[in-house]
Structures are given as structure tokens and as C-alpha cells.
Design a protein around this motif. Structure first.
Motif, PDB file in Angstrom:
ATOM      1  N   ASP A   1       0.805  -1.222   0.000  1.00  0.00           N
ATOM      2  CA  ASP A   1       0.000   0.000   0.000  1.00  0.00           C
ATOM      3  C   ASP A   1       0.842   1.278   0.000  1.00  0.00           C
ATOM      4  OD1 ASP A   1       1.023  -0.555   2.436  1.00  0.00           O
ATOM      5  OD2 ASP A   1      -0.745   0.020   3.588  1.00  0.00           O
ATOM      6  N   TYR A   2       2.096   1.181  -0.390  1.00  0.00           N
ATOM      7  CA  TYR A   2       2.901   2.400  -0.425  1.00  0.00           C
ATOM      8  C   TYR A   2       3.867   2.406  -1.613  1.00  0.00           C
ATOM      9  CZ  TYR A   2       6.678  -0.374   1.742  1.00  0.00           C
ATOM     10  OH  TYR A   2       7.633  -1.314   2.008  1.00  0.00           O
ATOM     11  N   THR A   3       4.441   3.591  -1.884  1.00  0.00           N
ATOM     12  CA  THR A   3       5.448   3.714  -2.935  1.00  0.00           C
ATOM     13  C   THR A   3       6.754   4.074  -2.264  1.00  0.00           C
ATOM     14  OG1 THR A   3       3.764   4.528  -4.420  1.00  0.00           O
ATOM     15  CG2 THR A   3       6.030   4.947  -5.078  1.00  0.00           C
ATOM     16  N   THR A   4       7.813   3.366  -2.606  1.00  0.00           N
ATOM     17  CA  THR A   4       9.093   3.629  -1.945  1.00  0.00           C
ATOM     18  C   THR A   4       9.689   4.941  -2.459  1.00  0.00           C
ATOM     19  OG1 THR A   4      10.307   2.367  -3.607  1.00  0.00           O
ATOM     20  CG2 THR A   4       9.582   1.171  -1.654  1.00  0.00           C
ATOM     21  N   ALA A   5      10.430   5.586  -1.587  1.00  0.00           N
ATOM     22  CA  ALA A   5      11.129   6.816  -1.987  1.00  0.00           C
ATOM     23  C   ALA A   5      12.262   6.440  -2.948  1.00  0.00           C
ATOM     24  CB  ALA A   5      11.688   7.484  -0.738  1.00  0.00           C
ATOM     25  N   PRO A   6      12.772   7.400  -3.719  1.00  0.00           N
ATOM     26  CA  PRO A   6      13.894   7.069  -4.601  1.00  0.00           C
ATOM     27  C   PRO A   6      15.034   6.414  -3.814  1.00  0.00           C
ATOM     28  CG  PRO A   6      13.071   9.248  -5.062  1.00  0.00           C
ATOM     29  CD  PRO A   6      12.338   8.773  -3.850  1.00  0.00           C
ATOM     30  N   ALA A   7      15.606   5.372  -4.419  1.00  0.00           N
ATOM     31  CA  ALA A   7      16.676   4.618  -3.744  1.00  0.00           C
ATOM     32  C   ALA A   7      17.921   4.640  -4.613  1.00  0.00           C
ATOM     33  CB  ALA A   7      16.217   3.186  -3.531  1.00  0.00           C
TER      34      ALA A   7
ATOM     35  N   ILE B   1      22.592  -1.302  -2.265  1.00  0.00           N
ATOM     36  CA  ILE B   1      21.318  -0.565  -2.198  1.00  0.00           C
ATOM     37  C   ILE B   1      21.377   0.404  -1.027  1.00  0.00           C
ATOM     38  CG2 ILE B   1      18.837  -0.821  -1.742  1.00  0.00           C
ATOM     39  CD1 ILE B   1      19.179  -3.706  -2.980  1.00  0.00           C
ATOM     40  N   LYS B   2      20.983   1.644  -1.270  1.00  0.00           N
ATOM     41  CA  LYS B   2      20.952   2.632  -0.169  1.00  0.00           C
ATOM     42  C   LYS B   2      19.545   3.191  -0.062  1.00  0.00           C
ATOM     43  CE  LYS B   2      25.763   4.123  -0.772  1.00  0.00           C
ATOM     44  NZ  LYS B   2      26.502   4.218   0.478  1.00  0.00           N
ATOM     45  N   ILE B   3      18.951   3.040   1.112  1.00  0.00           N
ATOM     46  CA  ILE B   3      17.607   3.599   1.329  1.00  0.00           C
ATOM     47  C   ILE B   3      17.566   4.362   2.654  1.00  0.00           C
ATOM     48  CG2 ILE B   3      16.339   1.884  -0.016  1.00  0.00           C
ATOM     49  CD1 ILE B   3      15.579   0.490   2.611  1.00  0.00           C
ATOM     50  N   HIS B   4      16.596   5.266   2.732  1.00  0.00           N
ATOM     51  CA  HIS B   4      16.415   6.035   3.974  1.00  0.00           C
ATOM     52  C   HIS B   4      15.264   5.495   4.800  1.00  0.00           C
ATOM     53  CE1 HIS B   4      19.193   9.419   3.463  1.00  0.00           C
ATOM     54  NE2 HIS B   4      19.107   9.075   2.195  1.00  0.00           N
ATOM     55  N   GLU B   5      14.371   4.791   4.137  1.00  0.00           N
ATOM     56  CA  GLU B   5      13.195   4.297   4.858  1.00  0.00           C
ATOM     57  C   GLU B   5      13.532   3.011   5.601  1.00  0.00           C
ATOM     58  OE1 GLU B   5       9.766   5.245   1.727  1.00  0.00           O
ATOM     59  OE2 GLU B   5      11.519   4.213   0.966  1.00  0.00           O
ATOM     60  N   GLY B   6      12.608   2.566   6.427  1.00  0.00           N
ATOM     61  CA  GLY B   6      12.880   1.345   7.181  1.00  0.00           C
ATOM     62  C   GLY B   6      11.626   0.525   7.379  1.00  0.00           C
ATOM     63  N   LYS B   7      10.879   0.357   6.279  1.00  0.00           N
ATOM     64  CA  LYS B   7       9.639  -0.425   6.416  1.00  0.00           C
ATOM     65  C   LYS B   7       9.980  -1.913   6.514  1.00  0.00           C
ATOM     66  CE  LYS B   7       6.421   2.863   4.985  1.00  0.00           C
ATOM     67  NZ  LYS B   7       7.052   3.810   4.103  1.00  0.00           N
ATOM     68  N   ASN B   8       9.039  -2.658   7.049  1.00  0.00           N
ATOM     69  CA  ASN B   8       9.239  -4.076   7.272  1.00  0.00           C
ATOM     70  C   ASN B   8       9.664  -4.810   5.984  1.00  0.00           C
ATOM     71  OD1 ASN B   8       9.131  -6.471   8.730  1.00  0.00           O
ATOM     72  ND2 ASN B   8       7.001  -6.836   8.141  1.00  0.00           N
ATOM     73  N   ARG B   9      10.791  -5.472   6.020  1.00  0.00           N
ATOM     74  CA  ARG B   9      11.334  -6.289   4.912  1.00  0.00           C
ATOM     75  C   ARG B   9      11.402  -5.498   3.599  1.00  0.00           C
ATOM     76  NH1 ARG B   9      11.697 -11.512   6.763  1.00  0.00           N
ATOM     77  NH2 ARG B   9      11.856 -12.482   4.733  1.00  0.00           N
ATOM     78  N   GLN B  10      11.720  -4.223   3.727  1.00  0.00           N
ATOM     79  CA  GLN B  10      11.620  -3.339   2.567  1.00  0.00           C
ATOM     80  C   GLN B  10      12.542  -3.726   1.412  1.00  0.00           C
ATOM     81  OE1 GLN B  10      11.405   0.794   3.411  1.00  0.00           O
ATOM     82  NE2 GLN B  10      11.796   1.392   1.292  1.00  0.00           N
ATOM     83  N   VAL B  11      13.803  -4.029   1.718  1.00  0.00           N
ATOM     84  CA  VAL B  11      14.735  -4.340   0.622  1.00  0.00           C
ATOM     85  C   VAL B  11      14.278  -5.622  -0.091  1.00  0.00           C
ATOM     86  CG1 VAL B  11      17.109  -4.970   0.061  1.00  0.00           C
ATOM     87  CG2 VAL B  11      16.663  -3.137   1.698  1.00  0.00           C
TER      88      VAL B  11
END
Ligand code: URA
Length: 237
Positions: free
Chosen positions: A157-163, A181-191
Motif C-alpha cells: 500500500d505504499y510507494t518507496t522513496a527514490p533509492a 542498495i541505499k535507502i532512507h526508509e525502514g519499512k518491514n522487509r523493505q529491501v
């Protein structure tokens, strides 16, 4: 001071977790179960208990960087009795809790502390710190997939921020790509979900860095205390 902030300042839980404790009726002030999240307390006079244990602001703050192996859970214990990262910290006397989570199957850098304010800051969506992962994924990515990954993906139900995504290697025999991979978010099992969304499921995942913090001087399964410099860096983010 607001009750959840006080609990965090005692190193018992992050502010958000403290609210959960209150909702689960685990917090008492002067012997009475707290019913209100917004309760204000006087830290010099009121007696606060969490799970029946009196808490105070006197505990020393500790900051631990663990190189988590695969096959450990990040919470204290679960119903399957799996090993927990706490089992790797037998010499740490203070009760520390993780800043964010790593999955059972993920290895790498995990920060643990009893400083609830720092945890709150680092995990707050406003300044979620950049996390660097190395992922081994099935197959070779196309230019289109790389572009989609970088610009944002629809997941549940969401769109990831640019990674940020770099292809480090492709093993032609095993048909496995190694990605940074570099991301700022930390949603469950995101990668894992992001890689699955472009049809390249993760086979292994490791967190290499948290902002400027790296696994330097820390072998798998081992931990070290943060240096003064690392701590100052985190506090000034
Ligand atoms: N993303 C995942 O999918 N798993 C982790 O453990 C961390 C980030």
C-alpha cells in the motif's frame, strides 16, 4: 514531562514502544495503571514502574554496534525460541534495545542502545538515516528494472522513496547479481520487497552501513561500543 518521553529517557524503550507499553497497561505511576498516553509526570517526585519494575534516569547510556549473523532475531525472544541478538551481548549489563530491525535471515550492522531519545531520533521518518545494504539477488537486472528501482516502486500500500542502486557484480554461472542498495526508509522487509517487486528475489542480505557507521573492527557475531566520534556523529544528525 510526558510519560512516554520519561520512559525513553530511562532507557527502557523508545518513545513509540513506550506508548505501546502504556496501551498494554504495563506502566504504573505511583501504583496506578496509566490510562492516558498524554499523562505528564514529575520526574523528581513520581514513581514510575514498567512491567512491575521501578525505573529511573540514572542508568548509564550504552551504544553498541553488533555485526549480526544470519539466524538471529532482533527482538528479545519469540514463541519459536529462536536465538536472539541479546544472546550475543552476554557481557552487556544494561538492557539495550535495537535501533530499527534486521530480519532473522539478514546479517550485518545493528545498533543497540538504552538511549531511547537517540533511538526515537534515528528512527523518526523525518530524519531516517541512510542504510546501505549488499544484496545477492537472483538473475540479471535490465535497464528498465534498474530505473524503476531507483525512482520508486509500488509495494503493497505504499510507494518507496527514490533509492540508490549500484550493480557490483553479476555471476554468469550462478545467475546471481550483487547489488549495493541505499535507502532512507525502514519499512518491514523493505529491501526484500523492493527486489521482489522487480522480479529479482533476495537470496542473501547484509547491512553494511548506517549513515557513516560501518562494520569496521567488528567481525560477524561480535560487537563493539561506539567511539566518541561515531556517537557525536549520530547525536548531531
Ligand atoms: N530490508 C529487509 O528486507 N530486511 C532487513 O533486514 C532490512 C532491510
Amino acid at each position: 514531562m510526558r510519560i512516554n518521553k520519561y520512559i525513553a529517557s530511562c532507557g527502557v524503550a523508545s518513545r513509540r514502544k513506550a506508548e505501546e507499553l502504556i496501551l498494554n497497561k504495563k506502566v504504573k505511576v505511583n501504583g496506578k495503571v496509566v490510562e492516558e498516553l498524554s499523562l505528564q509526570i514529575d520526574e523528581n517526585k513520581d514513581m514510575v514502574e514498567v512491567n512491575g519494575v521501578k525505573i529511573s534516569q540514572d542508568e548509564k547510556s550504552v551504544y553498541i554496534l553488533l555485526n549480526k549473523p544470519e539466524g538471529y532475531i532482533t527482538t528479545v525472544k519469540d514463541q519459536f525460541n529462536r536465538l536472539s541478538v541479546v544472546d550475543l551481548l552476554s557481557k552487556v549489563e544494561e538492557r539495550v534495545f535495537p535501533v530499527g530491525r534486521l530480519d532473522y535471515e539478514t546479517s550485518g550492522l545493528l545498533l543497540l542502545t538504552n538511549d531511547g531519545d537517540l533511538t526515537y531520533k534515528l528512527t523518526h521518518p523525518k530524519h531516517e538515516i541512510e542504510k546501505t545494504y549488499i544484496a545477492k539477488v537472483r538473475g540479471k537486472l535490465t535497464e528498465r528494472e534498474i530505473k524503476d528501482f531507483r525512482s520508486g516502486l509500488h509495494i503493497e500500500d505504499y510507494t518507496t522513496a527514490p533509492a540508490k542502486l549500484k550493480i557490483l557484480d553479476y555471476d554468469n554461472e550462478k545467475k546471481i547479481s550483487t547489488l549495493e542498495i541505499k535507502i532512507h526508509e525502514g519499512k518491514n522487509r523493505q529491501v526484500r520487497k523492493m527486489c521482489k517487486a522487480i522480479n529479482h528475489p533476495v537470496m542473501r542480505l547484509k547491512r553494511e552501513a548506517l549513515g557513516e557507521l560501518t562494520l569496521k573492527d567488528c567481525k560477524i557475531g561480535e560487537y563493539r561500543h561506539l567511539t566518541e566520534k561515531e556517537l557525536n556523529y549520530l547525536k548531531n544528525i
